[in-house]
Design a protein around this motif. Structure first.
Motif, PDB file in Angstrom:
ATOM      1  N   ASP A 186      -4.302   1.164  -1.983  1.00 34.69           N
ATOM      2  CA  ASP A 186      -4.710   0.614  -0.687  1.00 34.69           C
ATOM      3  C   ASP A 186      -5.035  -0.874  -0.786  1.00 34.69           C
ATOM      4  O   ASP A 186      -6.082  -1.268  -1.306  1.00 34.69           O
ATOM      5  N   SER A 209       0.847  -1.191   0.000  1.00 38.11           N
ATOM      6  CA  SER A 209       0.000   0.000   0.000  1.00 38.11           C
ATOM      7  C   SER A 209       0.880   1.238   0.000  1.00 38.11           C
ATOM      8  O   SER A 209       2.008   1.216   0.497  1.00 38.11           O
ATOM      9  N   GLY A 220       1.067   5.745   0.097  1.00 40.16           N
ATOM     10  CA  GLY A 220       0.434   7.036   0.319  1.00 40.16           C
ATOM     11  C   GLY A 220       1.158   7.810   1.392  1.00 40.16           C
ATOM     12  O   GLY A 220       2.257   7.460   1.811  1.00 40.16           O
ATOM     13  N   THR A 273      -3.250   5.975  -1.096  1.00 41.48           N
ATOM     14  CA  THR A 273      -3.779   6.152  -2.453  1.00 41.48           C
ATOM     15  C   THR A 273      -3.808   4.825  -3.200  1.00 41.48           C
ATOM     16  O   THR A 273      -4.679   4.595  -4.033  1.00 41.48           O
TER      17      THR A 273
END
Length: 450
Positions: free
Chosen positions: A115, A104, A106, A113
């Motif tokens: 996920d 994942s 972000g 973002t």
């Protein structure tokens, strides 16, 4: 002879939870037995005390600053040849069960973002593992101490009922039951225990842990510095004991299948836990947590290797880093990666081939700060990057002194002597060592400000 290899690693386990490393309660009889057969490394240290970065290193044999995975919530990039790639090329089949934490992407502490924290991990984000797969990207999000789910190699959700460490271990036993013996195997068992359960902010041992381990004795640093160990330690020990019981079940299954004599078992942890006793200074971005520091509570981890050439019940005193595990695992499989991976072959250390070797280890710290650490047998020295958020950047060109400990006088790291004129010579030596490490690991030589 091609050895089967099992890498069994825990999450957030201190070295001193284990009998073979000094725990007075009978928490780890199975690990202690393996140590009696194999090799235990009394001074093993994590190179990065955060889950995602350490796992990225375990899969790539490269520092998190090189892969870009310097903090949590960053996925393993494509284009890097991984441990799984190398070992499958060498004729091994692979299996992975438990926590992944590399799929994942972000910003830190925000919804990713990309996920896959609670969904199946696509094949292209599995780091090259193509075999048996019973995994969740962030296992603490898909489960609690009891009950939860993972996903298999076909992206099917697999629910489990019962204590989590038992159930993750059951998947490893499932793999061994279906193993056909046509190829040697490399299996990773990535347990999340004894990590705290994030949404409960509590260590969740098996039911009855508080009563069973009520007569615990806290390690001296936790006793003196307080934190939340007095409340949480019995459950923490219960988690560690459960891991050991499951290690015993794994060994029993190997013996049942006639695989034990030809299997090397590595037991380690990604990092330890300081139980909220460190990271309270104002320059640490507000973190009050369990890791993310260079103290032994976070960096000193258990490491036992048993089987194959790792025999004799040896106790190794040399300082070693678990950054060496990928290179060591591949050496066990007959693969010499040379300088394509960091670290050393730990068999050389176990067999005393250490001429010219520097007895020191290095660590990168993120999230709580941008920090760098070097440790010798005598001193622990750390720096941090003032005014820089450790969740936003992986490195800095400017650092300042954070702490220096005289480990002969102060093994529990309770008196910071970094500003003491009595230690100016020692600090100068440790500073040079650290700068040499940073330059070697990161390709740049920063400034440490006086």
């Amino acid at each position: 002879m091609a050895y089967n290899i099992i890498f069994y690693f825990s999450d957030q386990q201190r070295w001193d939870t284990c009998g073979c490393f000094g725990q007075p309660l009978p928490i780890t009889p199975n690990l202690d037995a393996l140590a009696g057969e194999g090799v235990k490394f009394d001074n093993a240290f994590s190179p990065q005390p955060v889950c995602g970065p350490c796992r990225a290193l375990f899969q790539t044999g490269k520092y998190p600053t090189e892969t870009g995975c310097f903090r949590n919530n960053l996925m393993l990039p494509s284009g890097i040849k991984t441990l799984a790639n190398y070992i499958e090329e060498a004729g091994y089949e692979t299996a992975y069960v438990g926590k992944w934490h590399l799929a994942s992407d972000g910003e830190l502490e925000k919804a990713p973002t990309v996920d896959h924290t609670i969904t199946a991990i696509p094949a292209e984000l599995r780091g090259g593992y193509t075999g048996f797969w019973r995994t969740a990207d962030v296992l603490e999000f898909t489960s609690h101490g009891y009950d939860g789910y993972v996903f298999d190699e076909n992206n099917n959700r697999v629910d489990f009922k019962g204590y989590r460490a038992d159930c993750i271990n059951d998947f490893a036993l499932e793999y061994l039951d279906q193993y056909d013996g046509k190829k040697p195997f490399f299996m990773t068992v990535s347990q999340i225990e004894p990590h705290h359960q994030n949404d409960h902010n509590h260590y969740e041992g098996p039911k009855g842990s508080k009563e069973k381990y009520a007569n615990f004795v806290l390690p001296h640093d936790l006793e003196v510095l307080k934190g939340n160990a007095a409340e949480e330690y019995p459950d923490y020990l219960g988690q560690c004991a459960s891991l050991d019981e499951n290690l015993g079940r794994l060994v029993a299954k190997l013996k049942e299948k006639g695989l034990y004599e030809n299997t090397i078992i590595i037991y380690a942890s990604d990092h330890g836990s300081h139980f909220k006793t460190r990271n309270t200074d104002s320059h640490l971005n507000g973190y009050d947590d369990y890791k993310r520091t260079g103290h032994d509570g976070a960096l000193h981890v258990p490491l036992v290797i048993a089987g194959g050439p790792f025999t004799g019940g040896k106790a190794i005193q040399d300082l070693v880093s678990t950054e060496s595990l990928p290179k060591t695992i591949l050496a066990m499989a007959g693969v010499d990666v040379g300088d394509k991976m960091i670290g050393e072959n730990l068999l050389d250390v176990a067999e005393g081939r250490t001429e010219g070797r520097e007895n020191q280890v290095f660590a990168q710290i993120s999230e709580s700060r941008i920090g760098r650490v070097v440790r010798t047998a005598d001193f622990l020295y750390a720096v941090y990057a003032p005014g820089v958020n450790g969740g936003e950047k992986g490195a800095s060109d400017r650092y300042a002194d954070d702490y220096l400990y005289d480990l002969k006088k102060d093994p529990w790291q309770l008196e910071n002597v970094v500003t003491s004129p009595d230690y100016s010579e020692a600090k100068a030596d440790m500073r040079k060592r650290l700068l040499d490490w940073i330059e070697k690991a990161e390709g740049a030589r920063p400034v440490i400000m006086d």
